[in-house]
Scaffold this motif. Structure first.
Motif, short mmCIF file in Angstrom:
data_model
loop_
_atom_site.label_atom_id
_atom_site.label_comp_id
_atom_site.label_asym_id
_atom_site.label_seq_id
_atom_site.Cartn_x
_atom_site.Cartn_y
_atom_site.Cartn_z
N VAL A 1 29.13 48.83 29.00
CA VAL A 1 28.38 49.48 27.94
C VAL A 1 28.17 48.49 26.81
CG1 VAL A 1 28.34 51.38 26.28
CG2 VAL A 1 29.37 51.72 28.54
N ASP A 2 26.95 47.98 26.69
CA ASP A 2 26.63 47.10 25.56
C ASP A 2 25.43 47.63 24.79
OD1 ASP A 2 24.66 46.62 27.38
OD2 ASP A 2 24.99 44.45 27.52
N ASP A 3 25.18 48.93 24.98
CA ASP A 3 24.07 49.60 24.33
C ASP A 3 24.64 50.63 23.36
OD1 ASP A 3 21.90 51.08 23.53
OD2 ASP A 3 21.06 51.36 25.53
N ALA A 4 24.31 50.53 22.09
CA ALA A 4 24.88 51.43 21.07
C ALA A 4 24.49 52.88 21.28
CB ALA A 4 24.45 50.97 19.68
N SER A 5 23.45 53.14 22.07
CA SER A 5 23.00 54.52 22.26
C SER A 5 23.88 55.28 23.27
CB SER A 5 21.55 54.55 22.74
OG SER A 5 21.44 53.97 24.04
N VAL A 6 24.72 54.56 24.03
CA VAL A 6 25.58 55.22 25.02
C VAL A 6 26.76 55.87 24.30
CG1 VAL A 6 27.02 54.88 27.06
CG2 VAL A 6 24.89 53.59 26.81
N ASP A 7 27.00 57.14 24.57
CA ASP A 7 28.08 57.84 23.88
C ASP A 7 29.27 58.08 24.79
OD1 ASP A 7 27.41 59.98 25.52
OD2 ASP A 7 26.32 61.07 23.97
N ALA B 1 35.58 51.38 32.81
CA ALA B 1 34.51 51.28 31.83
C ALA B 1 34.82 50.14 30.88
CB ALA B 1 34.35 52.58 31.07
N ILE B 2 33.82 49.30 30.60
CA ILE B 2 33.95 48.19 29.66
C ILE B 2 33.14 48.55 28.43
CG2 ILE B 2 33.64 45.71 29.32
CD1 ILE B 2 33.56 45.45 32.40
N VAL B 3 33.82 48.79 27.31
CA VAL B 3 33.14 49.36 26.15
C VAL B 3 33.48 48.57 24.89
CG1 VAL B 3 33.13 51.68 27.15
CG2 VAL B 3 35.03 50.99 25.69
N PRO B 4 32.60 48.63 23.88
CA PRO B 4 32.89 47.94 22.62
C PRO B 4 33.95 48.69 21.81
CG PRO B 4 30.79 49.10 22.49
CD PRO B 4 31.24 49.20 23.91
N LEU B 5 34.42 48.04 20.73
CA LEU B 5 35.52 48.58 19.93
C LEU B 5 35.23 49.99 19.41
CD1 LEU B 5 36.67 45.57 17.72
CD2 LEU B 5 38.10 46.91 19.22
N THR B 6 34.05 50.19 18.85
CA THR B 6 33.75 51.49 18.23
C THR B 6 33.82 52.63 19.24
OG1 THR B 6 31.40 51.01 18.57
CG2 THR B 6 32.34 50.50 16.40
N LEU B 7 33.32 52.37 20.44
CA LEU B 7 33.33 53.41 21.47
C LEU B 7 34.73 53.58 22.06
CD1 LEU B 7 31.75 55.48 23.03
CD2 LEU B 7 30.97 53.67 24.58
#
Length: 849
Positions: A46-52, A67-73
């Protein structure tokens, strides 16, 4: 161990041959909106900010391994997605921004780098403490893969840079990438290779050797290819027809041997035409082979042939065996009926062309799901439904595991002591087995985590178990009144506040009278004065449960004696509500008793925080309070750890009440007292000891139990606990009290004529409630006595919590010269007897002898 590389599938399509080859040695990394075949192992990137959050969970439910996700998610997924399924997406600039909560709530990191800096990756690995995958720019190389593997990291390679052709300057053969870290310790350069069976639970088929060339051919062709030490390349089944489909190739933790997981065709792997070189397979694998063979050539008219051809017969047998398994009681019966059900179930699968491998894959897919169904039975199978166990005659159900029907009377099991054998009487005294060793093993990782990581572990475990995200685990005074900004969240009903005030006053009055404030002074010999004096335990932790009920009463019962005893520091631990707040009732009690901190945590993690202390939670010297098995096991664990240096109040078990009633007692009063404990939980221990009760009186009590129970909001809990409960018939008060003293109940209620005259005969009980107008609930809340009492028969050895529970006693002695002249020779003689010369000398040097 982690594969040496992952394959990043960009938007460009990949060849089927490349994808299939990759599936045998590694996983794909795909964008969240990319569709790939379900049989391919994949990580969702997940490198798209629109993915929740919900989209990530849906992808994991759909079969994605991780799942590989950024810090905020990632912060939104902690406590919902298991750590084993979650990776952080980072670049070198934001590694230091990873909070402790996330560092231990993920299993790895995907690190974006412009170039590969081995030293930097090693330092990041130490900080993050988990698996690292590196996604660099530029072309990869086998040497880089090997260097990263040597430090426990893996490379992420775009699929376009991988090939099934020879390795070039721009592309790496998939086999070369996989084999890069592999090292042989043999002079011939071969790798020991274990062959295991894919559809048969990973059973070993044999041991062979592989070369780099044979492995690469297997990866590309998907067939079993090995290296014979005598004959060179060995393509399994080339002449015998017993070929293999390679499902997965893995290397061991030392990177010097391989495992091939295969689907074996033909007679088997062994040259002796057996499935395995280690002998025939057994268990479910053997059953599946037998059923497949019988499906192919079962004799006409045989039972197996009938099962395969008559779907209605097979359906009936499956339903019959499932019903018999549900009715089975003993371990032996359950195993026998389960084996029958498995036989017919596997017959159904084989008839449909499915096998154990398909079942295993389905189980694996289900295990990966994050979202769960409620798990309720369909109406026709639920209790009372047309297909439920109650719909047809059934075997008797033992008291220890009842099957309860909502339409059946809520009643207890009756036993007459006069006609009961001695062994049965002993069994009646037993409580449910508390497997403390098993529970301690379960709580130890939780306790250790909090001891080592402190607040970070508390926040993580609260998110995991209570599904509550907290900024900080500890609340500090003032606890009342609440700040205006949070008044709505902490609104306290005035009637409840007034009730707490009255209960507080009564409990304080009774516990203040218990304080040991006067020193004991005794002159044992002229000139020798011994004394004993009390001091408060400095720091105490009070555990207030918050599971199926809010318990401000427990906060009172623990906080008041701590306050009266003069404890310097009082820490209350209680689980937070879903919004992270603490019930206003408990906070008000914390205010009344002068608590110094409120720890928003429950379970073993709260006990560990109290025992060892964290960055914000003070360490305590003694832990008090009831709780579930996890709390009890954690208390037992920490009290035996010399590093914790903490004691506990007592072992705890399910709530208990034993009511002794004679023919003059009021049935409604008796029933109400029984139910007041039964509603605590399904494992509550409820016993009625009847003294010469007439059949009519006993029937009236049972009718009241049923009537009152059905009017309770917690009727489902009561129904199950009452179904496990006992009525003991005795002939006289003496026999009843003898049984009670042997049982040693937490609460003992005397519904007897002249009850007050019988209290002297009570030897073992936590607390006694005397006469028809003394309900146990008064002791629970406001009469003044303490409701934290010994359970599980420990009333034989332990007192309930009292003021002196929060005090310790110190002894002192003062001896004059004349006193030592009288006592000294006695001491010296005894010291000489024990061979402790220095002890004797400490006396003689003073007396000059």
């Amino acid at each position: 161990m982690a594969p040496p590389f992952l394959a990043l599938l960009d938007s460009e399509p990949a060849e089927d041959g490349v994808l299939h080859a990759l599936s045998r040695v590694t996983s794909l990394v795909v964008k969240s909106n990319q569709a790939v075949p379900n049989h391919l192992s994949r990580y969702i990137l997940v490198d798209d900010a629109s993915v929740d959050r919900d989209q990530v969970i849906a992808a994991l439910d759909d079969g994605a391994e991780k799942a590989i996700v950024p810090l905020t998610l990632a912060k939104k997924l902690v406590g919902i997605v298991p750590a084993s399924r979650l990776f952080l997406l980072l670049d070198t600039a934001n590694v230091s921004a990873v909070p402790d909560l996330l560092r231990h709530a993920v299993c790895g990191v995907l690190l974006k780098m412009l170039g590969v800096d081995i030293d930097l990756i090693q330092s990041i690995s130490t900080f993050v403490g988990s698996t690292i995958y590196v996604l660099p720019t530029g072309n990869p190389s086998t040497s880089l893969i090997a260097k990263l593997a040597a430090i426990g990291a893996s490379l992420v390679i775009p699929v376009q840079q991988l090939t099934t052709d020879a390795t070039s300057q721009t592309q790496i053969h998939i086999g070369d990438a996989f084999l890069a870290p592999l090292i042989s310790d043999r002079s011939d350069g071969l790798f020991p290779t274990v062959i295991t069976s894919h559809p048969e639970g990973g059973k070993a088929l044999g041991l062979v050797y592989s070369s780099r060339e044979s492995v690469k051919e297997s990866i590309v062709s998907g067939k079993g290819v090995y290296q014979s030490r005598k004959h060179g390349m060995w393509r399994k089944g080339e002449t015998s027809g017993a070929t293999q489909d390679v499902i997965q190739i893995r290397m061991d933790c030392d990177s010097d041997s391989l495992e091939f997981r295969v689907v074996q065709h033909g007679a088997g792997f062994c040259h002796l035409n057996r499935p395995s070189c280690f002998g025939d397979v057994d268990g479910l694998s053997a059953l599946e082979r037998t059923l497949k063979a019988r499906l192919a050539d079962a004799p006409e008219g045989s039972y197996t042939s009938r099962l395969f051809k008559d779907n209605m017969l097979l359906r009936a047998k499956i339903m019959e065996e499932a019903d018999e398994l549900c009715r089975a009681e003993s371990k032996e019966e359950i195993v026998f009926e389960a084996s029958d059900l498995i036989y017919f179930t596997l017959t159904r699968c084989v008839a449909a062309g499915a096998g154990m491998g398909d079942i295993e894959q389905a189980l694996n897919r289900k295990a990966r799901k994050i979202t769960r169904r409620p798990g309720n039975a369909k109406p026709q199978w639920a209790p009372g439904g047309e297909n439920s166990l109650q719909a047809t005659p059934q075997k008797p159900i033992v008291a220890d595991s009842p099957v309860v029907d909502a339409d059946e009377p809520i009643c207890m099991r009756t036993v007459d002591l006069a006609t009961t054998a001695q062994e049965e009487k002993k069994r009646l005294l037993k409580r449910p087995v508390l497997r403390s060793d098993e529970m301690i093993a379960k709580v130890k990782p939780i306790v250790d985590d909090v001891r080592e990581r402190g607040d970070a572990a508390l926040l993580y475990l609260t998110a995991k178990f209570d599904k509550v995200q907290l900024e900080a685990p500890v609340l500090l005074p003032p606890f009342y009144p609440p700040p205006s900004s949070a008044a709505g969240k902490y609104q306290l009903d005035h009637a409840v506040k007034d009730a707490i005030d009255i209960a507080y006053a009564n409990v304080r009055k009774f516990h203040a009278a218990q304080i040991d404030g006067k020193a004991l002074v005794v002159e044992t010999t002229p000139g020798v004065t011994c004394s004993r004096f009390a001091r408060p335990i400095a720091r105490v932790g009070l555990y207030v449960p918050g599971g199926t009920a809010i318990l401000p009463s427990t906060a009172l019962m623990l906080g008041v004696p701590a306050q009266v005893a003069g404890c310097e520091q009082i820490v209350i631990a209680t689980p937070p509500r879903p919004d992270g707040s603490i019930s206003p009732e408990v906070l008000y009690v914390a205010h009344l008793v002068g608590a110094h901190a409120v720890l928003r945590a429950g379970g073993a993690q709260a006990v560990s925080a109290l025992a060892y202390g964290t960055q914000t939670c003070p360490k305590v010297d003694k832990i008090f309070g009831p709780g579930n098995q996890w709390v009890t096991a954690a208390k037992m664990l920490v009290q035996n750890d010399t590093e914790a240096l903490v004691s506990i109040d007592m072992p705890a078990g399910p709530s208990e009440v034993l009511v002794i009633a004679d023919d003059g007692s009021h049935p409604a009063f008796v029933a109400a007292d029984l139910l007041s404990q039964a509603e605590h939980g399904v494992d509550s221990q409820v016993v009625l000891v009847g003294v010469a009760l007439s059949d009519a009186k006993l029937a009236a009590m049972e009718a009241e139990v049923d009537k009152q129970a059905r009017a309770l909001s917690r009727v489902d809990i009561v129904r199950e606990s009452i179904s496990r409960s006992l009525i003991i018939k005795t002939q006289n008060p003496e026999e009843a009290l003898q049984f009670s003293n042997e049982y040693a109940p937490e609460h003992l209620i005397l519904h007897l004529r002249d009850a007050s005259t019988l209290v002297d005969r009570v030897k073992n009980a936590g607390s006694v409630f005397v006469g028809p107008y003394t309900p146990e609930s008064c002791g629970d809340y406001a009469s003044g006595t303490n409701h934290t009492l010994p359970t599980n028969g420990y009333a034989r050895q332990f007192s309930g919590v009292n003021t002196q529970s929060f005090q310790k006693h110190i002894t002192s002695q003062e001896i004059t010269k004349e006193g030592l002249e009288k006592l000294g020779p006695v001491v010296a003689t005894l010291a000489d007897c024990e061979g402790l010369q220095a002890h004797a000398n400490a006396v003689r040097i003073r007396l000059g002898i």
